[in-house]
Design an enzyme around this catalytic site. Structure first.
Site, short mmCIF file in Angstrom:
data_model
loop_
_atom_site.label_atom_id
_atom_site.label_comp_id
_atom_site.label_asym_id
_atom_site.label_seq_id
_atom_site.Cartn_x
_atom_site.Cartn_y
_atom_site.Cartn_z
N ARG A 74 23.88 28.27 14.45
CA ARG A 74 23.64 29.26 13.40
C ARG A 74 24.15 28.80 12.04
NH1 ARG A 74 24.47 31.79 18.27
NH2 ARG A 74 22.80 33.25 18.74
N HIS A 173 19.02 21.46 24.64
CA HIS A 173 19.36 22.81 25.11
C HIS A 173 19.06 22.95 26.60
CE1 HIS A 173 20.15 27.05 24.75
NE2 HIS A 173 20.31 26.96 23.44
N GLU A 303 25.42 22.18 25.28
CA GLU A 303 24.74 21.64 24.09
C GLU A 303 25.70 20.79 23.27
OE1 GLU A 303 23.24 25.16 21.96
OE2 GLU A 303 23.54 26.25 23.81
C1 GAL Z 1 22.15 29.41 22.27
C2 GAL Z 1 22.73 30.46 21.35
C3 GAL Z 1 22.64 31.76 22.11
C4 GAL Z 1 21.21 32.07 22.47
C5 GAL Z 1 20.58 30.85 23.15
C6 GAL Z 1 19.10 31.00 23.36
O1 GAL Z 1 22.31 28.13 21.75
O2 GAL Z 1 24.06 30.15 21.02
O3 GAL Z 1 23.21 32.82 21.39
O4 GAL Z 1 20.50 32.40 21.30
O5 GAL Z 1 20.78 29.69 22.42
O6 GAL Z 1 18.80 32.09 24.16
#
Ligand code: GAL
Length: 339
Positions: A74, A173, A303
């Site tokens: 973010r 991810h 991640e």
């Molecule tokens: C992560 C993020 C979470 C959520 C996820 C996707 O990296 O920190 O809050 O958004 O991705 O569902």
């Protein structure tokens, strides 16, 4: 060592195989990690949780296995200042920007090239991200290479160049569950060589505080079952219903270990990045795939990256990419399997 290719609905899947019967599947759409299977007690066990089809990736996605970029995590207000210039990104989560604002690397079709050698097979995905894409400055040429080695080991190698200063902090991810059964991850043990974590506010934004893990469920230096985290009374764990937190590695190794409840599989992830974000699939909305879905706490995303929102937080490190210093980073995934 070999590579098999499958085309389906316009997507190109690559299945990398070694003589150990390990199979790593990646797809050109979002340069995603789709599957890793290894033999456990003579049977292939799936270690990665992901959708399989374009529809899964587009709709139920939650970034399953995707290469996230240019910038993972973010950014406060979607805004930053770089070398005196102000930039405003698309705000796709309230006032803030998550994972570059949407419609970023995870939904791009990458070019591909294969490499084979005696001890490894690899697929390199490449993508040219033009100046101004997702409102980021600079033309960025990006490559991500998945290499499968002999013994249940693969690497993800990231390389990028830019023609103007920009922000760059990609990650993979991938979500993992080592059960091979679909049960949730609460009985998995997670170990991280981190002595600090980033405290989050209600909007998931780092407050700027890097807290000491000591005495908290965030202390994973010796490892701990995730169910202890889910049951803990720590306000940060309660607020997120588990982890959705960045951990900052200490001065030594940058290592995350995840062990299956039956103790037959241990995944060891090592990286040259500063930090890792752990997201224990605390889904508000359960992602539905064409075949099956993923439970709440059904997987853990690991991640590796530098700390999110580093550009807006003093002491969070550096995520600026400059023309004179190309980006080059590797994360290694090794599965130790007891037979
Ligand atoms: C992560 C993020 C979470 C959520 C996820 C996707 O990296 O920190 O809050 O958004 O991705 O569902």
């Amino acid at each position: 060592m070999q590579i098999r290719k499958i085309e389906s609905n316009g997507l190109l899947y690559f299945i990398l195989m070694n003589d150990n019967h390990d199979e790593l599947t990646v797809v050109n759409y979002g340069a995603r990690l789709v599957s890793f299977k290894a033999n456990v007690n003579g049977r292939p066990r799936e270690m990665v949780v992901s959708g399989q089809t374009k529809d899964d990736f587009d709709h139920g996605s939650k970034y399953f296995g995707a290469t996230v970029g240019r910038v993972a995590g973010r950014i406060t207000g979607g805004a930053f200042t770089l070398d005196g210039e102000d930039y405003q990104l698309r705000q796709n989560e309230g006032d803030n920007t998550l994972h570059s604002g949407g419609d970023a690397f995870e939904w791009k079709t990458f070019d591909h090239a294969e490499t084979k050698s005696k001890n490894s097979v690899a697929v390199t995905f490449s993508y040219h991200s033009p100046d101004g894409e997702n409102e980021f400055p600079g033309n960025v040429d990006f490559k991500v290479t998945y290499t499968l080695f002999k013994d249940s080991k693969f690497t993800i190698h990231y390389e990028a160049t830019t023609d103007a200063p920009t922000l760059f902090n990609p990650t993979n991810h991938g979500y993992f569950n080592l059960n091979g059964t679909g049960f949730d991850i609460s009985r998995h043990k997670l170990q991280i060589s981190a002595d600090k974590f980033a405290v989050l506010d209600e909007d998931n934004m780092p407050t700027g505080e890097l807290a000491d893990v000591t005495g908290r469920p965030f202390d994973l230096r010796q490892g701990r079952k995730l169910k202890e985290v889910f049951a803990s009374s720590d306000p940060q764990a309660i607020m997120k219903q588990g982890f959705d937190h960045p951990f900052l590695f200490g001065a030594g190794d940058h290592v995350v270990k995840l062990t299956s409840p039956d103790q037959l599989v241990q995944l060891k992830i090592s990286t040259d990045r500063d930090a890792v974000v752990i997201f224990t699939a605390n889904f508000g909305e359960i992602p539905m795939f064409e075949e099956g879905n993923v439970d709440f706490h059904g997987a853990v995303a690991i991640e590796t990256q530098n700390l999110p929102d580093a550009i807006n937080n003093e002491g969070f490190g550096d995520t600026i990419l400059r023309p004179e210093t190309p980006f080059d980073s590797t994360t290694t995934y090794e599965f130790k399997i007891e037979q």
